[in-house]
Scaffold this motif. Structure first.
Motif, PDB file in Angstrom:
ATOM      1  N   GLY A 169      -5.978  46.495   3.150  1.00 12.82           N
ATOM      2  CA  GLY A 169      -6.729  46.646   4.536  1.00 12.82           C
ATOM      3  C   GLY A 169      -7.512  45.669   5.167  1.00 12.82           C
ATOM      4  O   GLY A 169      -8.062  45.848   6.327  1.00 12.82           O
ATOM      5  N   ALA A 170      -7.925  44.783   4.342  1.00 14.71           N
ATOM      6  CA  ALA A 170      -8.840  43.710   4.809  1.00 14.71           C
ATOM      7  C   ALA A 170      -8.508  42.435   4.459  1.00 14.71           C
ATOM      8  O   ALA A 170      -8.923  41.986   3.339  1.00 14.71           O
ATOM      9  CB  ALA A 170     -10.047  43.935   4.194  1.00 14.71           C
ATOM     10  N   PRO A 171      -7.687  41.725   4.960  1.00 12.23           N
ATOM     11  CA  PRO A 171      -7.176  40.233   4.803  1.00 12.23           C
ATOM     12  C   PRO A 171      -8.375  39.388   4.539  1.00 12.23           C
ATOM     13  O   PRO A 171      -9.316  39.419   5.581  1.00 12.23           O
ATOM     14  CB  PRO A 171      -5.995  39.721   5.876  1.00 12.23           C
ATOM     15  CG  PRO A 171      -6.067  41.229   6.591  1.00 12.23           C
ATOM     16  CD  PRO A 171      -7.040  42.031   6.358  1.00 12.23           C
ATOM     17  N   GLY A 172      -8.427  38.485   3.646  1.00 10.30           N
ATOM     18  CA  GLY A 172      -9.646  37.697   3.349  1.00 10.30           C
ATOM     19  C   GLY A 172      -9.270  36.042   3.894  1.00 10.30           C
ATOM     20  O   GLY A 172      -8.315  35.837   4.188  1.00 10.30           O
ATOM     21  N   GLN A 173     -10.224  35.250   3.066  1.00 10.89           N
ATOM     22  CA  GLN A 173     -10.088  33.924   3.943  1.00 10.89           C
ATOM     23  C   GLN A 173      -9.827  33.050   2.503  1.00 10.89           C
ATOM     24  O   GLN A 173      -9.710  31.794   2.770  1.00 10.89           O
ATOM     25  CB  GLN A 173     -11.535  33.511   4.480  1.00 10.89           C
ATOM     26  CG  GLN A 173     -11.827  34.231   5.399  1.00 10.89           C
ATOM     27  CD  GLN A 173     -12.456  35.514   5.149  1.00 10.89           C
ATOM     28  OE1 GLN A 173     -13.371  35.523   4.196  1.00 10.89           O
ATOM     29  NE2 GLN A 173     -12.377  36.718   6.123  1.00 10.89           N
ATOM     30  N   MET A 174      -9.683  33.587   1.458  1.00  7.70           N
ATOM     31  CA  MET A 174      -9.674  32.731   0.144  1.00  7.70           C
ATOM     32  C   MET A 174      -8.488  33.474  -0.849  1.00  7.70           C
ATOM     33  O   MET A 174      -8.548  34.676  -0.887  1.00  7.70           O
ATOM     34  CB  MET A 174     -10.807  32.277  -0.546  1.00  7.70           C
ATOM     35  CG  MET A 174     -11.522  33.578  -1.086  1.00  7.70           C
ATOM     36  SD  MET A 174     -13.054  32.689  -2.274  1.00  7.70           S
ATOM     37  CE  MET A 174     -13.871  34.359  -2.581  1.00  7.70           C
ATOM     38  N   ALA A 175      -7.749  32.841  -1.595  1.00  8.85           N
ATOM     39  CA  ALA A 175      -6.679  33.380  -2.565  1.00  8.85           C
ATOM     40  C   ALA A 175      -6.655  32.586  -3.642  1.00  8.85           C
ATOM     41  O   ALA A 175      -6.818  31.367  -3.554  1.00  8.85           O
ATOM     42  CB  ALA A 175      -5.282  33.416  -1.782  1.00  8.85           C
ATOM     43  N   PHE A 176      -6.415  33.302  -4.882  1.00  5.92           N
ATOM     44  CA  PHE A 176      -6.378  32.618  -6.103  1.00  5.92           C
ATOM     45  C   PHE A 176      -5.404  32.808  -6.949  1.00  5.92           C
ATOM     46  O   PHE A 176      -4.898  34.245  -6.929  1.00  5.92           O
ATOM     47  CB  PHE A 176      -7.738  32.711  -6.964  1.00  5.92           C
ATOM     48  CG  PHE A 176      -8.994  32.230  -6.420  1.00  5.92           C
ATOM     49  CD1 PHE A 176      -9.544  30.979  -6.590  1.00  5.92           C
ATOM     50  CD2 PHE A 176      -9.574  32.877  -5.152  1.00  5.92           C
ATOM     51  CE1 PHE A 176     -10.659  30.544  -6.270  1.00  5.92           C
ATOM     52  CE2 PHE A 176     -10.651  32.496  -4.743  1.00  5.92           C
ATOM     53  CZ  PHE A 176     -11.098  31.243  -5.199  1.00  5.92           C
ATOM     54  N   GLU A 177      -4.526  31.994  -7.682  1.00 11.55           N
ATOM     55  CA  GLU A 177      -3.588  32.649  -8.692  1.00 11.55           C
ATOM     56  C   GLU A 177      -3.991  32.331  -9.809  1.00 11.55           C
ATOM     57  O   GLU A 177      -4.624  31.374 -10.338  1.00 11.55           O
ATOM     58  CB  GLU A 177      -2.503  31.681  -8.454  1.00 11.55           C
ATOM     59  CG  GLU A 177      -1.271  32.063  -9.056  1.00 11.55           C
ATOM     60  CD  GLU A 177      -0.761  33.674  -8.818  1.00 11.55           C
ATOM     61  OE1 GLU A 177      -1.402  34.807  -9.282  1.00 11.55           O
ATOM     62  OE2 GLU A 177       0.002  33.752  -7.670  1.00 11.55           O
ATOM     63  N   LYS A 178      -3.829  33.643 -10.685  1.00 10.24           N
ATOM     64  CA  LYS A 178      -4.192  33.431 -12.081  1.00 10.24           C
ATOM     65  C   LYS A 178      -3.313  34.188 -12.991  1.00 10.24           C
ATOM     66  O   LYS A 178      -2.996  35.587 -12.642  1.00 10.24           O
ATOM     67  CB  LYS A 178      -5.733  34.070 -12.385  1.00 10.24           C
ATOM     68  CG  LYS A 178      -5.957  35.453 -11.920  1.00 10.24           C
ATOM     69  CD  LYS A 178      -7.202  35.910 -12.217  1.00 10.24           C
ATOM     70  CE  LYS A 178      -7.546  37.344 -11.859  1.00 10.24           C
ATOM     71  NZ  LYS A 178      -8.949  37.622 -12.163  1.00 10.24           N
ATOM     72  N   TYR A 179      -2.468  33.663 -13.917  1.00 10.96           N
ATOM     73  CA  TYR A 179      -1.582  34.390 -14.680  1.00 10.96           C
ATOM     74  C   TYR A 179      -1.727  33.776 -16.233  1.00 10.96           C
ATOM     75  O   TYR A 179      -0.785  33.637 -17.025  1.00 10.96           O
ATOM     76  CB  TYR A 179      -0.153  34.174 -14.153  1.00 10.96           C
ATOM     77  CG  TYR A 179       0.357  32.803 -13.757  1.00 10.96           C
ATOM     78  CD1 TYR A 179       0.556  33.036 -12.235  1.00 10.96           C
ATOM     79  CD2 TYR A 179       0.718  31.928 -14.612  1.00 10.96           C
ATOM     80  CE1 TYR A 179       1.059  31.739 -11.675  1.00 10.96           C
ATOM     81  CE2 TYR A 179       1.150  30.892 -13.764  1.00 10.96           C
ATOM     82  CZ  TYR A 179       1.329  30.623 -12.709  1.00 10.96           C
ATOM     83  OH  TYR A 179       1.833  29.562 -11.977  1.00 10.96           O
ATOM     84  N   TRP A 180      -3.082  33.135 -16.329  1.00  8.38           N
ATOM     85  CA  TRP A 180      -3.312  32.975 -17.631  1.00  8.38           C
ATOM     86  C   TRP A 180      -3.334  34.073 -18.690  1.00  8.38           C
ATOM     87  O   TRP A 180      -3.805  35.077 -18.126  1.00  8.38           O
ATOM     88  CB  TRP A 180      -4.789  32.079 -17.983  1.00  8.38           C
ATOM     89  CG  TRP A 180      -4.423  30.619 -17.905  1.00  8.38           C
ATOM     90  CD1 TRP A 180      -4.267  29.903 -18.917  1.00  8.38           C
ATOM     91  CD2 TRP A 180      -4.334  29.703 -16.682  1.00  8.38           C
ATOM     92  NE1 TRP A 180      -4.246  28.572 -18.656  1.00  8.38           N
ATOM     93  CE2 TRP A 180      -4.124  28.224 -17.220  1.00  8.38           C
ATOM     94  CE3 TRP A 180      -4.547  29.812 -15.185  1.00  8.38           C
ATOM     95  CZ2 TRP A 180      -4.088  27.391 -16.442  1.00  8.38           C
ATOM     96  CZ3 TRP A 180      -4.323  28.966 -14.639  1.00  8.38           C
ATOM     97  CH2 TRP A 180      -4.168  27.562 -15.162  1.00  8.38           C
TER      98      TRP A 180
END
Length: 269
Positions: A258-269
């Motif tokens: 319900g609260a879109p942000g300003q940064m995104a990260f991918e992590k699948y380690w």
């Protein structure tokens, strides 16, 4: 981008087989002896959003070794494309190094990930910060004409140790002149960063350091602010951790329900 965790090995039972398709390798390109891109056939019902990753399996059907890889291809391509680095001693990497055109590879039908622009609040500028094969999902995003209309500026920062590792450099540079993007709203800025080859690029430091002291924004001539900028990060975990902390001090937040942000990260380690 490739996971550095130990590979997952699965035994293929009847239910498990329904979760993936068997595809064939159609193209392989080595950027360096340990950095390669490859394409596979695409199951007709396979769907993804630019920025997603898929799980690939290599080996005998009853003992497949799996790894997650970001999709480099566009949604409209009739193939799937991936970029990978061969990890010394890695079980999957050993099999990947033997891969040839015509060989079979398992591709899970589902795809995953949070490194997609719909996860973010609307913004003016999209920054894509990558190290190594973390560039992969950003190529898929750049190949999507919708992204060129959603933003005014697309800024790709790709950090590698050696200039030969700047995969897709020529394609990125040529994109603004392609028919798909020639009349698009967005302007593209491509900033390669080579840290170990002297004089290869103007910027030579780690991306967190370049952001912390203002050199990245000065070079791009574009400010980074929570109000106008959206930042996506894909690469080694230490870089991602430092960038998350730096951006948080500037008012950036990741998306929550319900609260879109300003940064995104991918992590699948």
């Amino acid at each position: 981008m490739i996971s550095i965790a130990e590979p997952e090995t699965r035994t293929a039972g009847p239910d498990a087989i329904d979760k993936w398709t068997t595809e064939r390798v159609t193209w392989i390109h080595y950027w360096t002896p340990t950095l390669l891109s490859f394409r596979t056939t695409r199951y007709r019902a396979f769907r993804f959003t630019p920025g997603h990753y898929a799980r690939l399996g290599l080996g005998p059907a009853d003992r497949l070794v799996w790894r997650p890889y970001s999709l480099v291809s566009a949604q409209y391509h009739d193939y799937l494309e991936f970029v990978a680095v061969l990890v010394p001693g890695g079980e999957f990497s050993a099999r990947l190094a033997q891969l040839r055109v015509g060989d079979e590879i398992a591709v899970e039908k589902a795809c995953f990930g949070f490194l997609t622009t719909p996860q973010l609040a609307p913004g003016r500028d999209l920054w894509m910060l990558a190290s190594g094969t973390g560039l992969g999902p950003f190529i898929s995003i750049l190949r999507d004409p919708a992204q060129w209309e959603a933003f005014e500026r697309l800024i790709v920062v790709h950090s590698v140790r050696h200039a030969t590792e700047l995969a897709y450099r020529d394609e990125i540079a040529a994109m603004p002149g392609e028919a798909l993007f020639a009349d698009a709203r967005a302007r593209l800025s491509y900033i390669p960063v080579v840290t170990r080859d002297a004089h290869a690029t103007e910027l030579r430091d780690r991306i967190p350091n370049l952001l912390a002291d203002g050199r990245l924004e000065a070079h791009a001539q574009i400010p980074i602010s929570a109000e106008d900028s959206r930042v996506m990060v894909c690469g080694n975990p230490e870089m991602a951790r430092e960038l998350r902390q730096l951006l948080a001090t500037r008012g950036f937040a990741t998306s929550r329900r319900g609260a879109p942000g300003q940064m995104a990260f991918e992590k699948y380690w």
